[in-house]
Motif scaffolding. Structure first.
Motif, PDB file in Angstrom:
ATOM      1  N   UNK A  56       0.807  -1.063  -0.046  1.00 33.47           N
ATOM      2  CA  UNK A  56       0.023  -0.062   0.144  1.00 33.47           C
ATOM      3  C   UNK A  56       0.879   1.133  -0.124  1.00 33.47           C
ATOM      4  N   UNK A  57       0.501   2.185  -0.975  1.00 32.23           N
ATOM      5  CA  UNK A  57       1.364   3.280  -0.877  1.00 32.23           C
ATOM      6  C   UNK A  57       1.148   4.354   0.195  1.00 32.23           C
ATOM      7  N   UNK A  92      16.164   5.837   4.307  1.00 30.25           N
ATOM      8  CA  UNK A  92      16.962   5.342   5.515  1.00 30.25           C
ATOM      9  C   UNK A  92      16.850   3.872   5.706  1.00 30.25           C
ATOM     10  N   UNK A  93      15.909   3.285   5.017  1.00 33.14           N
ATOM     11  CA  UNK A  93      15.758   1.732   5.402  1.00 33.14           C
ATOM     12  C   UNK A  93      16.127   1.002   4.307  1.00 33.14           C
ATOM     13  N   UNK A 104      12.499   0.607  -8.626  1.00 30.69           N
ATOM     14  CA  UNK A 104      11.911   1.142  -7.648  1.00 30.69           C
ATOM     15  C   UNK A 104      10.336   1.343  -8.220  1.00 30.69           C
ATOM     16  N   UNK A 105       9.975   1.581  -9.580  1.00 31.12           N
ATOM     17  CA  UNK A 105       8.817   1.612 -10.280  1.00 31.12           C
ATOM     18  C   UNK A 105       8.331   0.248 -10.029  1.00 31.12           C
ATOM     19  N   UNK A 141       7.106   7.652   2.579  1.00 34.10           N
ATOM     20  CA  UNK A 141       7.563   6.572   1.458  1.00 34.10           C
ATOM     21  C   UNK A 141       8.871   7.197   1.320  1.00 34.10           C
ATOM     22  N   UNK A 142       9.139   8.409   1.184  1.00 30.84           N
ATOM     23  CA  UNK A 142      10.635   8.837   0.781  1.00 30.84           C
ATOM     24  C   UNK A 142      11.442   8.489   2.066  1.00 30.84           C
TER      25      UNK A 142
END
Lengths: 425, 296, 306
Positions: free
Chosen positions: B14-15, C221-222, C104-105, C215-216
């Motif tokens: 989920x975004x 960081x992860x 990523x996409x 998300x960013x």
């Protein structure tokens, strides 16, 4: 010592591999003893037609000898040269092979791979039939190493007469390079972006050599190659300046083009001039262009009366199988019938001066007339003037100049190339 | 990363918390992906339409247009020129790539087995030394290689010389793939065989080989592709008349009188076998690719 | 029970040459072949580079590092090295960027992922020669009236100002000629990164999300830190591939000065100067070895510690 150890270990391993996989072999590359094997890179078009004509003559003159032709395609001869070199190194030379007459053969000469054929010249009387200045170009240390099949000329301008007329310019040759530059300026003012079409590195080297001939004169030009003319002199600087000016009138995409593209640009009227050898008409013929109507030619301004030659020739390898047969082939190559047939098909002119011009095309007739009377100088770009290593260094310098037009750097590069390589001649 | 890694499962994440956000994010992603897809496919488009054009119809102004008046103006003259020139080299490439892939794979399998399951002192060092062979720039051995093959062992120019070369230089990657693969074989299996009194060869033939099919597929495909696509060795060790299709393609395309439709058609013809292999067996191709990354 | 029965046998395996001997024998043909064809030939190449043997007839006399000195101080070779450096940097940035972007996409899962992946990857299956044929046309430097390739596309589709002379430009030309290579190999980087992403345990992501990361921040960081071993691997692999580059440049531009690199220079020179060609090849090898050897050693150590 080490090599044999490596080799025997490798043979052991290789033998295991090869017996296991049972790969097939192509047919053997060496000829049987009765054959005369010749290697060339003439695999297409007019060149192939010319070669076929020569072979026909050979079959006629020497019916009990068989000629085996091994043409190797690709790279304008670079592939073939590689294979020839390998055959020579493994001690399995062909009976004869093609090479550009002149300094390009030096590598073969210096490694003792080809032999002196001046006795053949005497037998066949070629010393009196080939122009003396040509014989001079082919002689190294008193020995002659190849028999030329044809002669090409490199110092020619091919031009589009309608474009010239549209801009009010005469369709005759400009009197000098300066006049020529003025004409180009006129064309540029008239909206033509690149009056002088040119292509990749080697074509630029060809332009350079014609400018050197024009500004230095044929004697000093020839002197560049035997050490009597100094590359660092101010005369050379002037010539390089002219070259630099001419290059400002050329197309910016030259790096990605080759000679058919630049001569095509002239045919289409996009440019007015190009400097290229006389293999251009063959390409124009294919497109049905009419000489003196759709295209005209003249020697590069300032080089009138000078014949900047290159020649395809055949050699006699040392330890050639069937030396007699090979010599017979060379006889055919240098014969009247052979040269006539070959050059009619290929579009170049014979090296012999005793052949009737009327059997040839329009351009060829004018070329043959010039060849008899002009001063002959060796072409740089096509292997007559300088060894391969020297030419490579010059080509690199010219390529560099194309992106970074600094005459000083160019001259320095040319001087150091001469210093490095002139001694091999 | 071992050669047996299955294709990673598709997972949904989920975004954000709101469904509309997720939908926007998804759309943007798809749009970007499609955009790049088109870009990646541009060269293919060019290859296809140019190869079907008439000689002389390649004028600069409609270079990107489909051949006009489809299908009447689509010609195959480019294809026939290309085929004439490439037919013999294509066959030679097959003669080179198939045995080359098979033999290198067999050697790789034996090596991988020994290096992972039947080790000897300094086996790791030997492995690294072999592996290094995969990374060297081949120019560093090219001149003495030509000398060795042509002058010393007297192997004929062309396919024979190339075959030996590709087998030897294929050993490192095949060994790597098999070694990583065999590491995943449970040692109990080997021990059980040993308990039954099997020697090395028997263990290899009866236990290991039967399991090796997935790894063989990977090495065969990877080797086939590498050998088929090689150009450097072909350039030094053969010529157009006795070499593989890459040389012939280069000569055709670099020919002085540029014949675009023929060279584009030729590029497609030369790429066809590896493309088929890739389309049909892409999964295994991917595994070979991943093995080379040595992710351990 | 199985353990006890196996322990003495394991010990015997360590000591008995009768046990590991056959293994050594089985691998010995490969050892011999690689020994000769890799190490033996490398040695011979160095020997040639340290000698005077410029043409085929000259005897090989040792002249020490003279060839190397001459080569490294030569303008033309320095230019070739510079070109190679620019190419490598452009190539690395390009492939890593697109590879990462596509990964990523795709990594979150999307319908038709397989199709996208396959298409991004397929250029890798074709030879550099085939790719070179079409890219040569695409990268044609003619502009304006006579434009072809991408220049023509830009003209027709709009951004005519993007037209340029591509690889026929000093220095920046190498970036242009890196494009075909990027086209062919970005998919590879994507595959590596994708696999890397997928091997990160879900718990890490959940935990980060639980902690309120956007998300960013999640990526920054992860995920990216987790990917650094993969990125390193990718960098080394791509780096060594680009240092060896020959096919692409040769097919598109033969050996014109603008895009000359050590490999094409060597090809040009080997017909008439063997010692020099061997020297160029040796320098290439050293450059690549500097990159690869530490990597191999590092891998070996991490394996040992597993």
């Amino acid at each position: 010592m080490r090599r044999t150890a490596l080799a025997s270990a490798a043979i052991l391993a290789a033998a295991t591999m090869l017996t296991a996989c049972g790969d097939d072999d192509d047919g053997g590359s060496s000829s049987s003893s009765g054959d005369v094997e010749i290697m060339t890179w003439w695999t297409e078009g007019g060149e192939k037609a010319g070669l076929d004509a020569l072979i026909e003559n050979f079959d006629k003159d020497y019916p009990d000898e068989t000629l085996q032709s091994t043409p190797i395609a690709g790279g304008g001869g670079s592939n073939a040269k590689k294979v020839i070199l390998q055959r020579l190194q493994t001690g399995d030379p062909p009976s004869s092979f093609q090479g550009h007459a002149g300094a390009e053969l030096l590598d073969y000469i210096n490694t003792g791979a080809i032999q002196d054929v001046s006795s053949l010249y005497e037998e066949e009387g070629w010393n009196d039939i080939f122009p003396p200045s040509l014989i001079e170009m082919l002689t190294y240390d008193g020995a002659i190493y190849s028999v030329p099949a044809n002669i090409h000329r490199a110092n020619l301008v091919w031009a589009n007469p309608s474009v010239l007329k549209d801009n009010g310019l005469p369709t005759t040759a400009p009197a000098s390079i300066d006049d020529w530059i003025d004409d180009m300026e006129t064309l540029k003012q008239g909206g033509m972006e690149a009056p002088l079409a040119i292509a990749t590195d080697w074509t630029q080297v060809q332009l350079l050599e014609t400018v050197l001939i024009a500004d230095l004169g044929p004697d000093a030009y020839t002197g560049l190659w035997d050490g009597s003319t100094d590359w660092a002199s101010s005369e050379v600087t002037d010539a390089l300046d002219d070259y630099a000016t001419l290059m400002t009138y050329t197309n910016s995409n030259r790096g990605s083009l080759d000679w058919p593209d630049s001569s095509g640009m002239v045919a289409e009227g996009e440019s007015a001039y190009t400097v290229m050898g006389d293999w251009v008409p063959a390409g124009y013929d294919v497109d049905n262009l009419v000489p003196n109507k759709d295209y005209i030619w003249f020697p590069v301004p300032g080089t009138d009366g000078v014949y900047d030659f290159l020649a395809d020739s055949f050699t006699l390898p040392v330890d050639a199988p069937n030396t007699e047969g090979a010599e017979d082939w060379l006889r055919v190559v240098g014969s009247k019938a052979g040269q006539t047939a070959f050059n009619q098909a290929k579009g170049s002119i014979p090296a012999r001066t005793d052949i009737d011009p009327s059997e040839f095309g329009v351009y060829q007739q004018s070329a043959m007339a010039d060849f008899k009377t002009d001063t002959i100088v060796p072409s740089l770009a096509h292997g007559a003037a300088a060894s391969i290593a020297w030419l490579d260094a010059i080509t690199s310098a010219v390529g560099k100049f194309s992106t970074d037009p600094d005459v000083g750097t160019l001259q320095d590069d040319l001087v150091s190339a001469a210093d490095q390589f002139a001694s091999t001649e | 990363m071992t050669a047996t890694a299955a294709a990673p499962p598709v997972t949904k994440r989920p975004v954000g918390t709101r469904p509309s956000r997720r939908w926007i994010g998804m759309t943007v992603r798809i749009a970007l992906l499609v955009f790049f897809l088109l870009i990646v496919l541009i060269p293919v488009y060019v290859l296809l339409i140019t190869s079907f054009k008439e000689k002389g119809a390649i004028s600069a102004s409609d270079a990107w247009a489909l051949p006009s008046g489809w299908p009447w103006d689509w010609t195959t003259s480019g294809w026939s020129t290309a085929w004439d020139r490439l037919e013999a080299p294509l066959w030679r490439s097959v003669q080179l790539a198939v045995p080359g892939a098979v033999i290198a794979s067999i050697l790789g399998s034996m090596n991988g087995f020994v290096l992972s399951r039947w080790r000897f002192p300094f086996a790791n060092l030997v492995f690294i030394l072999i592996l290094f062979g995969m990374f060297i720039p081949y120019q560093a051995v090219m001149l003495p290689l030509v000398d060795l093959l042509i002058n010393d062992i007297n192997i004929e120019n062309g396919i024979p010389a190339l075959l030996l070369t590709h087998i030897v230089f294929g050993i490192p990657i095949c060994t790597l793939i098999f070694r990583n693969y065999y590491e995943t074989v449970p040692s109990d299996l080997i021990e059980a065989a040993r308990v039954d009194g099997a020697g090395m060869l028997q263990t290899y033939i009866r236990i290991i080989l039967p399991l090796s099919a997935p790894a063989f597929v990977v090495t065969l495909i990877w080797q086939f592709t590498s050998i088929w696509n090689d150009f450097l060795f072909a350039l030094f060790l053969s010529s157009e008349d006795n070499g593989p299709v890459t040389l012939a393609l280069n000569n055709l395309a670099g020919g002085q009188l540029s014949n675009y439709q023929a060279s584009m058609a030729a590029a497609l013809i030369a790429a066809f076998p590896t493309l088929i292999v890739y389309i049909v067996l892409g999964r295994f191709f991917l595994r070979g690719l991943m093995a080379g990354s040595l992710k351990g | 029970m199985a353990d006890q029965a196996n322990r003495p046998k394991r010990r015997r395996r360590m000591h008995g040459i009768a046990t590991w001997g056959p293994g050594l024998l089985l691998i010995s043909p490969s050892i011999v072949l690689v020994g000769i064809f890799v190490y033996g030939l490398i040695g011979q190449n160095f020997q040639l580079a340290l000698s005077d043997k410029h043409t085929a007839i000259q005897p090989e006399t040792f002249i020490g590092l003279d060839n190397f000195k001459d080569l490294l101080t030569e303008d033309r070779f320095q230019h070739a090295l510079t070109n190679l450096l620019i190419y490598t940097v452009a190539f690395l940035i390009g492939t890593m960027f697109f590879g990462m972007l596509w990964a990523i996409l795709l990594e979150r899962g999307i319908r038709g992922e397989g199709i996208f992946r396959s298409i991004y990857l397929f250029p890798m299956a074709i030879s550099f020669v085939s790719a070179g044929v079409v890219w040569r046309w695409l990268l044609n430097g003619a502009q304006g009236e006579e434009a072809a390739g991408l220049n023509r596309l830009f003209q027709s589709l709009g951004p005519g100002g993007l037209q340029n002379s591509w690889w026929d430009t000093p220095n920046w030309g190498m970036v242009a000629i890196a494009m075909p290579a990027m086209w062919q190999l970005s998919g590879y980087m994507m595959a590596l990164f994708l696999a890397g992403f997928r091997s990160i345990p879900d718990e890490l992501r959940e935990a980060a999300r639980m902690d309120g990361a956007s998300e960013f921040q999640l990526y920054r960081h992860v995920l990216f830190p987790q990917l650094s071993p993969v990125a390193l691997s990718a960098l080394i692999i791509a780096g060594h591939m680009s240092l060896k580059v020959f096919d692409i440049i040769y097919v598109i531009a033969r050996n014109t000065y603008q895009v000359e690199v050590p490999a094409t220079y060597m090809w040009q020179v080997q017909t008439f100067d063997q010692a020099k060609a061997a020297t160029i090849a040796s320098v290439l090898l050293i450059v690549v070895a500097v990159l690869i050897v530490p990597y191999l050693v590092y891998n070996h150590r991490t394996e040992k510690n597993r």
